[in-house]
Design a protein around this motif. Structure first.
Motif, mmCIF file in Angstrom:
data_model
loop_
_atom_site.group_PDB
_atom_site.id
_atom_site.type_symbol
_atom_site.label_atom_id
_atom_site.label_comp_id
_atom_site.label_asym_id
_atom_site.label_seq_id
_atom_site.Cartn_x
_atom_site.Cartn_y
_atom_site.Cartn_z
ATOM 1 N N GLY A 61 0.802 -1.220 0.000
ATOM 2 C CA GLY A 61 0.000 0.000 0.000
ATOM 3 C C GLY A 61 0.827 1.259 0.000
ATOM 4 O O GLY A 61 0.316 2.384 0.091
ATOM 5 N N MET A 62 2.153 1.102 -0.118
ATOM 6 C CA MET A 62 3.040 2.259 0.004
ATOM 7 C C MET A 62 3.042 3.132 -1.241
ATOM 8 O O MET A 62 3.266 4.344 -1.148
ATOM 9 C CB MET A 62 4.455 1.798 0.356
ATOM 10 N N THR A 63 2.790 2.542 -2.405
ATOM 11 C CA THR A 63 2.705 3.380 -3.605
ATOM 12 C C THR A 63 1.455 4.259 -3.553
ATOM 13 O O THR A 63 1.466 5.386 -4.045
ATOM 14 C CB THR A 63 2.686 2.524 -4.886
ATOM 15 N N SER A 64 0.373 3.747 -2.949
ATOM 16 C CA SER A 64 -0.819 4.582 -2.753
ATOM 17 C C SER A 64 -0.510 5.747 -1.830
ATOM 18 O O SER A 64 -1.005 6.864 -2.019
ATOM 19 C CB SER A 64 -1.963 3.747 -2.163
ATOM 20 N N SER A 65 0.328 5.487 -0.833
ATOM 21 C CA SER A 65 0.740 6.558 0.072
ATOM 22 C C SER A 65 1.562 7.611 -0.661
ATOM 23 O O SER A 65 1.421 8.817 -0.422
ATOM 24 C CB SER A 65 1.556 5.977 1.228
ATOM 25 N N LEU A 66 2.417 7.165 -1.594
ATOM 26 C CA LEU A 66 3.201 8.111 -2.393
ATOM 27 C C LEU A 66 2.296 9.032 -3.199
ATOM 28 O O LEU A 66 2.540 10.235 -3.306
ATOM 29 C CB LEU A 66 4.134 7.354 -3.348
ATOM 30 N N ILE A 67 1.246 8.448 -3.767
ATOM 31 C CA ILE A 67 0.352 9.224 -4.629
ATOM 32 C C ILE A 67 -0.390 10.302 -3.848
ATOM 33 O O ILE A 67 -0.596 11.418 -4.332
ATOM 34 C CB ILE A 67 -0.647 8.282 -5.343
ATOM 35 N N ARG A 68 -0.772 10.004 -2.605
ATOM 36 C CA ARG A 68 -1.528 10.984 -1.816
ATOM 37 C C ARG A 68 -0.617 11.945 -1.043
ATOM 38 O O ARG A 68 -1.070 12.956 -0.511
ATOM 39 C CB ARG A 68 -2.465 10.276 -0.828
ATOM 40 N N THR A 69 0.693 11.632 -0.978
ATOM 41 C CA THR A 69 1.629 12.493 -0.259
ATOM 42 C C THR A 69 1.893 13.771 -1.040
ATOM 43 O O THR A 69 2.108 13.741 -2.253
ATOM 44 C CB THR A 69 2.963 11.755 -0.026
ATOM 45 N N LYS A 70 1.864 14.898 -0.336
ATOM 46 C CA LYS A 70 2.164 16.174 -0.966
ATOM 47 C C LYS A 70 3.682 16.303 -1.184
ATOM 48 O O LYS A 70 4.468 16.193 -0.248
ATOM 49 C CB LYS A 70 1.671 17.335 -0.094
ATOM 50 N N ASN A 71 4.060 16.483 -2.418
ATOM 51 C CA ASN A 71 5.462 16.710 -2.789
ATOM 52 C C ASN A 71 6.438 15.659 -2.251
ATOM 53 O O ASN A 71 7.402 15.988 -1.529
ATOM 54 C CB ASN A 71 5.922 18.099 -2.307
ATOM 55 N N PRO A 72 6.243 14.389 -2.582
ATOM 56 C CA PRO A 72 7.223 13.367 -2.174
ATOM 57 C C PRO A 72 8.560 13.611 -2.877
ATOM 58 O O PRO A 72 8.596 14.077 -4.016
ATOM 59 C CB PRO A 72 6.577 12.059 -2.647
ATOM 60 N N ASP A 73 9.653 13.300 -2.208
ATOM 61 C CA ASP A 73 10.971 13.540 -2.810
ATOM 62 C C ASP A 73 11.694 12.221 -3.073
ATOM 63 O O ASP A 73 11.132 11.132 -2.908
ATOM 64 C CB ASP A 73 11.812 14.456 -1.917
ATOM 65 N N GLN A 74 12.965 12.328 -3.477
ATOM 66 C CA GLN A 74 13.759 11.154 -3.834
ATOM 67 C C GLN A 74 13.869 10.164 -2.683
ATOM 68 O O GLN A 74 13.884 8.942 -2.888
ATOM 69 C CB GLN A 74 15.160 11.597 -4.283
ATOM 70 N N LEU A 75 13.910 10.684 -1.466
ATOM 71 C CA LEU A 75 14.022 9.825 -0.297
ATOM 72 C C LEU A 75 12.760 8.973 -0.128
ATOM 73 O O LEU A 75 12.845 7.787 0.206
ATOM 74 C CB LEU A 75 14.265 10.672 0.956
ATOM 75 N N ASP A 76 11.611 9.580 -0.380
ATOM 76 C CA ASP A 76 10.343 8.836 -0.312
ATOM 77 C C ASP A 76 10.308 7.730 -1.362
ATOM 78 O O ASP A 76 10.017 6.561 -1.052
ATOM 79 C CB ASP A 76 9.157 9.784 -0.558
#
Length: 476
Positions: A61-76
């Motif tokens: 479910g972590m890619t879904s978290s990436l999509i909803r995260t505001k401005n994810p960066d390289q570390l994410d």
């Protein structure tokens, strides 16, 4: 680009991608269905649950978290990438070791080696899960289409070539595997993003905290959706699994395209809408448009099911027809459930998402246990009935988040459903009349499809002016 333009562009390119892929897949499916026996498809269907579980656990479910995260960066992105890769390898090793026991469970020795090769699919796809999430976050569906279509073509060519060469069930396994390999290679060639060898515990916990609930929900959903194949595979013959799987595949074929488009577009779209009033408006419009498209498609297919299966797959697949006709009724509301659940994710209610999935799946498994002694047809009917119950649950809890009661929702869709069913009743009598006149299966399919569509559109114009206005607004 404005949010509205992104949404329109996203719908267009996602639909184009899905349509192109499914036209290719459908053509390949026709060829393979004529070359291979039903029990061959049944064997692969028995393994689908284990590969699907691996895919679900791999992502966490972590890619879904990436999509909803505001401005994810390289570390994410890099943290999620490394997590997906390590988890996929671990899950594959478990499946590899469990393969003999799984083959023994079904009493099919060939499944051991089939599963060990087939399960490599989700390991390969773990290498591009973040790439796809990044493109989805950016609503760059055009690039996704350019990567998916060639891999689908290559997979189809490999599968058909092997079937012609007499490889039987292995042709289906390598069809999926070759698609995954080509898709992965293309992503690494054409997408500039590269993971860094970094892992941040804080970012990992952040994405996992949101994602693990979705993973558990997805795991329950995967097991439940494949429970019917498991039960039929255990208590009935491989050919029975093949007939059921063909019916299930074909009833999902039209609606999956719409569901996938909605899932991929509405999630990032809804995530960017700040006002609940706007969210409710977008939610209502999406639900009405989905039913407007899906209802006639599924009802037409139900009417011409016998002609369709004989014309497309041949008479050896006729036992699939009654299963298909009943399951197709459930498909009408499937796209609604898909984006209903997206509202829960957008609102950050992955906890409620998980609770609902637990309750629904407990009920679903109980229904399977009750229906099993009465045979496959009882299982098929139970699957259809429970689908509507689950949809109502999703509508109720998702609607509460945006002050959109289930009563309002049912009122907004009731007219479309009533028109669709009424036109189906008229078309049924026309079908029976033409059945003694038209001898060609293809002509019957085209005739009923055209007649239904014309009456349906006329009825919409006359009785549902709001839908016409909604379509006009969408075009503008």
């Amino acid at each position: 680009m404005s949010l509205k333009k992104q949404a329109v562009s996203g719908v267009f390119w996602t639909f184009t991608q899905q349509f192109s892929m499914q036209v290719i897949n459908f053509g390949v499916q026709i060829i393979l269905a004529r070359l291979l026996m039903p029990e061959v498809f049944g064997l692969v269907a028995m393994l689908t649950v284990f590969v699907s579980i691996g895919q679900t656990l791999m992502d966490g479910g972590m890619t879904s978290s990436l999509i909803r995260t505001k401005n994810p960066d390289q570390l994410d992105y890099s943290t999620v990438f490394l997590t997906n890769l390590m988890v996929s390898i671990a899950i594959y090793l478990i499946i590899f070791l469990a393969a003999p026991a799984i083959a023994s469970f079904y009493d099919q020795e060939i499944l051991k080696n089939l599963l060990r090769v087939y399960a490599l699919t989700f390991v390969i796809r773990s290498l591009v899960a973040v790439h796809t999430a990044k493109l989805t976050k950016e609503m760059n569906f055009k690039t996704q289409m350019k990567l998916q279509v060639p891999s689908t073509i290559v997979g189809g060519v490999v599968g058909v070539s092997m079937a012609l060469g007499g490889f039987g069930v292995w042709s289906l396994v390598w069809l999926s595997l070759s698609q995954a390999i080509v898709f992965t290679i293309q992503n690494w060639i054409f997408i500039r993003w590269r993971p860094s060898i970094v892992f941040n515990k804080r970012r990992f916990k952040y994405h996992l905290n949101f994602g693990y609930k979705l993973t558990l929900s997805g795991l329950l959903d995967t097991i439940y959706n494949n429970a019917y194949r498991i039960v039929i595979g255990k208590f009935f013959s491989p050919s029975s699994v093949g007939f059921f799987n063909q019916a299930e595949t074909m009833r999902l074929f039209p609606v999956e395209q719409i569901s996938i488009v909605m899932d991929k577009v509405t999630y990032p779209l809804f995530s960017n809408i700040k006002s609940d009033v706007q969210l409710k408006s977008a939610y209502r419009s999406t639900m009405q448009l989905a039913l407007f498209v899906v209802t006639p498609i599924m009802l037409i297919l139900i009417l011409v099911a016998t002609d369709f299966f004989v014309f497309v797959f041949g008479e050896k697949w006729l036992p699939s027809v009654p299963y298909f006709q009943i399951l197709a009724i459930a498909s009408i509301v499937r796209p609604i459930s898909t984006y209903n659940l997206n509202l829960l994710k957008v609102k950050g209610r992955s906890d409620l998402f998980l609770k609902l999935e637990v309750v629904k799946k407990i009920i679903g498994i109980a229904v399977i246990a009750i229906a099993l002694p009465f045979g496959i047809m009882a299982l098929v009917v139970s699957l259809t009935v429970i689908s509507y119950f689950f949809t109502a649950i999703n509508m109720f809890f998702s609607g509460r988040l945006i002050n959109y009661s289930i009563g309002e929702q049912l009122k907004d869709v009731s007219k479309i459903l009533l028109i669709g069913v009424s036109v189906a009743a008229i078309s049924y009598f026309i079908y029976n009349f033409l059945d003694n006149i038209v001898q060609s299966h293809l002509l019957m399919i085209l005739a009923i499809g055209l007649i239904y569509t014309m009456i349906y559109l006329i009825a919409i114009v006359v009785f549902d002016r709001k839908m016409i206005q909604l379509i006009k607004n969408l075009i503008r």
